[in-house]
Design an enzyme around this catalytic site. Sequence first.
Site, PDB file in Angstrom:
ATOM      1  N   HIS A   1      -9.596   0.448   5.217  1.00  0.00           N
ATOM      2  CA  HIS A   1      -8.206   0.898   5.954  1.00  0.00           C
ATOM      3  C   HIS A   1      -8.384   1.600   6.836  1.00  0.00           C
ATOM      4  O   HIS A   1      -9.455   2.647   6.988  1.00  0.00           O
ATOM      5  CB  HIS A   1      -7.328   1.544   4.673  1.00  0.00           C
ATOM      6  CG  HIS A   1      -5.974   1.447   5.240  1.00  0.00           C
ATOM      7  ND1 HIS A   1      -5.353   2.407   6.246  1.00  0.00           N
ATOM      8  CD2 HIS A   1      -4.874   0.680   5.085  1.00  0.00           C
ATOM      9  CE1 HIS A   1      -4.254   2.264   6.431  1.00  0.00           C
ATOM     10  NE2 HIS A   1      -3.829   1.343   5.773  1.00  0.00           N
TER      11      HIS A   1
ATOM     12  N   ASN B   1       0.865  -1.210   0.014  1.00  0.00           N
ATOM     13  CA  ASN B   1       0.199   0.014  -0.074  1.00  0.00           C
ATOM     14  C   ASN B   1       0.765   1.274  -0.096  1.00  0.00           C
ATOM     15  O   ASN B   1       1.499   1.293   0.884  1.00  0.00           O
ATOM     16  CB  ASN B   1      -0.860   0.095   1.096  1.00  0.00           C
ATOM     17  CG  ASN B   1      -1.822   1.245   1.423  1.00  0.00           C
ATOM     18  OD1 ASN B   1      -1.919   2.141   0.548  1.00  0.00           O
ATOM     19  ND2 ASN B   1      -2.336   1.324   2.737  1.00  0.00           N
TER      20      ASN B   1
ATOM     21  N   GLU C   1      -5.001  -5.625  10.699  1.00  0.00           N
ATOM     22  CA  GLU C   1      -4.120  -4.565  11.121  1.00  0.00           C
ATOM     23  C   GLU C   1      -4.526  -3.905  12.114  1.00  0.00           C
ATOM     24  O   GLU C   1      -5.302  -2.705  12.252  1.00  0.00           O
ATOM     25  CB  GLU C   1      -4.371  -3.464   9.749  1.00  0.00           C
ATOM     26  CG  GLU C   1      -3.854  -4.100   8.375  1.00  0.00           C
ATOM     27  CD  GLU C   1      -3.353  -2.877   7.595  1.00  0.00           C
ATOM     28  OE1 GLU C   1      -2.329  -3.022   7.084  1.00  0.00           O
ATOM     29  OE2 GLU C   1      -4.170  -1.972   7.284  1.00  0.00           O
TER      30      GLU C   1
ATOM     31  N   LYS D   1      -0.002   4.295  -0.103  1.00  0.00           N
ATOM     32  CA  LYS D   1      -0.520   5.364   0.355  1.00  0.00           C
ATOM     33  C   LYS D   1      -0.373   6.618  -0.591  1.00  0.00           C
ATOM     34  O   LYS D   1      -0.199   6.580  -1.918  1.00  0.00           O
ATOM     35  CB  LYS D   1      -0.065   5.798   1.876  1.00  0.00           C
ATOM     36  CG  LYS D   1      -0.245   4.267   2.565  1.00  0.00           C
ATOM     37  CD  LYS D   1      -0.037   4.772   4.193  1.00  0.00           C
ATOM     38  CE  LYS D   1       0.129   3.318   4.818  1.00  0.00           C
ATOM     39  NZ  LYS D   1       0.029   3.455   6.268  1.00  0.00           N
TER      40      LYS D   1
ATOM     41  N   GLU E   1      -6.967   4.240   8.026  1.00  0.00           N
ATOM     42  CA  GLU E   1      -6.837   5.562   7.661  1.00  0.00           C
ATOM     43  C   GLU E   1      -8.018   6.304   7.149  1.00  0.00           C
ATOM     44  O   GLU E   1      -8.381   7.496   7.325  1.00  0.00           O
ATOM     45  CB  GLU E   1      -5.580   6.044   6.834  1.00  0.00           C
ATOM     46  CG  GLU E   1      -4.080   5.617   7.712  1.00  0.00           C
ATOM     47  CD  GLU E   1      -3.079   5.213   6.740  1.00  0.00           C
ATOM     48  OE1 GLU E   1      -3.242   5.431   5.632  1.00  0.00           O
ATOM     49  OE2 GLU E   1      -2.047   4.874   7.492  1.00  0.00           O
TER      50      GLU E   1
ATOM     51  N   GLY F   1       2.291   2.105  10.835  1.00  0.00           N
ATOM     52  CA  GLY F   1       3.398   3.206  10.508  1.00  0.00           C
ATOM     53  C   GLY F   1       4.204   3.585  11.735  1.00  0.00           C
ATOM     54  O   GLY F   1       4.572   4.807  11.977  1.00  0.00           O
TER      55      GLY F   1
ATOM     56  N   SER G   1       3.504  -2.285  10.177  1.00  0.00           N
ATOM     57  CA  SER G   1       5.105  -2.224  10.367  1.00  0.00           C
ATOM     58  C   SER G   1       5.683  -3.557   9.817  1.00  0.00           C
ATOM     59  O   SER G   1       6.504  -3.991  10.523  1.00  0.00           O
ATOM     60  CB  SER G   1       5.499  -1.834  11.660  1.00  0.00           C
ATOM     61  OG  SER G   1       5.071  -0.519  11.902  1.00  0.00           O
TER      62      SER G   1
HETATM   63  C1  PEP Z   1      -0.630   0.050   5.944  1.00  0.00           C
HETATM   64  O1  PEP Z   1      -0.835   1.157   5.648  1.00  0.00           O
HETATM   65  O2  PEP Z   1      -1.598  -0.801   5.768  1.00  0.00           O
HETATM   66  C2  PEP Z   1       0.312  -0.520   6.852  1.00  0.00           C
HETATM   67  C3  PEP Z   1       0.176  -1.724   7.196  1.00  0.00           C
HETATM   68  O3  PEP Z   1       1.454   0.547   7.045  1.00  0.00           O
HETATM   69  P1  PEP Z   1       2.932  -0.031   7.558  1.00  0.00           P
HETATM   70  O4  PEP Z   1       3.204  -1.181   7.017  1.00  0.00           O
HETATM   71  O5  PEP Z   1       3.771   1.317   7.212  1.00  0.00           O
HETATM   72  O6  PEP Z   1       2.644   0.022   9.042  1.00  0.00           O
END
Ligand code: PEP
Length: 260
Positions: A95, A9, A167, A11, A97, A173, A212
Amino acid sequence: MRKNIVAGNWKMHGSKADASALIQTLKTGAAELDAIEIAIFPPFVHIPLTQYLLKDAAIAWGGQNLYLGSKGAFTGEVSGPMLVDYGCRYVLVGHSERRQLFHESLALVAEKFKAAIAANLQPILCIGETQAEREQEQTESVLTQQLESVCAAVSVADFQKAVIAYEPVWAIGTGLTATPEQAQAAHAFIRQLIAKQEVNLAKSMRILYGGSVKADNASGLFAMPDIDGALVGGASLDANSFLAICQASSASVQSVRVKN
Ligand code: PEP
């Protein structure tokens, strides 16, 4: 057997030149990784370029979001059929976000999931608890609510077309990753919830971990029996890091094959 997916992803990152360079490197590196599925989620504006560059490659791509219906007066939005027109196979739905920053409700996420299915896209439904919810031992109730609000809106046959991404919001992040054991516990719980809809659906559903994921923690996560790949944010912007995660996923598949 469930085929692992490693999904990147991006973003809101990357110039046209960045996107092009990243895709070219991934294309070369992914050629030997056919034991798994690889997918990338660039920003909308880079999707035509992605389609052009990945024409004959074994990497799928998708949208990070979609809106309901196929067209209309919805300034700034992109529909499922528009994504399909540019070769997208997947779309992210729910997601954290989108839920947090853009106030997407459970009901809207369910509608978006339905819109994805109607457009013939495979939704990757993202679910997960916040730090506060985990501390208050609400992880299971949050996962139940986020999953069941979608299940209630679609048939089992439609749900079968989806992929789930667990997630934990506190791991996205932040550099904090769920331990393999924490992630496995959540994945097993999600699979149990799906089994309440249909036992075979639970067996075939791919559940990705996101939060992460990096080259150095991927193997531990992929060794867990209910983790079928990863949704990767930050580390997907670096071709070598993303390919190392893909290699870890591929190696976990090979080791299961050897064990069997
Ligand atoms: C994500 O945006 O779905 C995500 C898991 O980000 P990150 O790997 O940066 O934590």
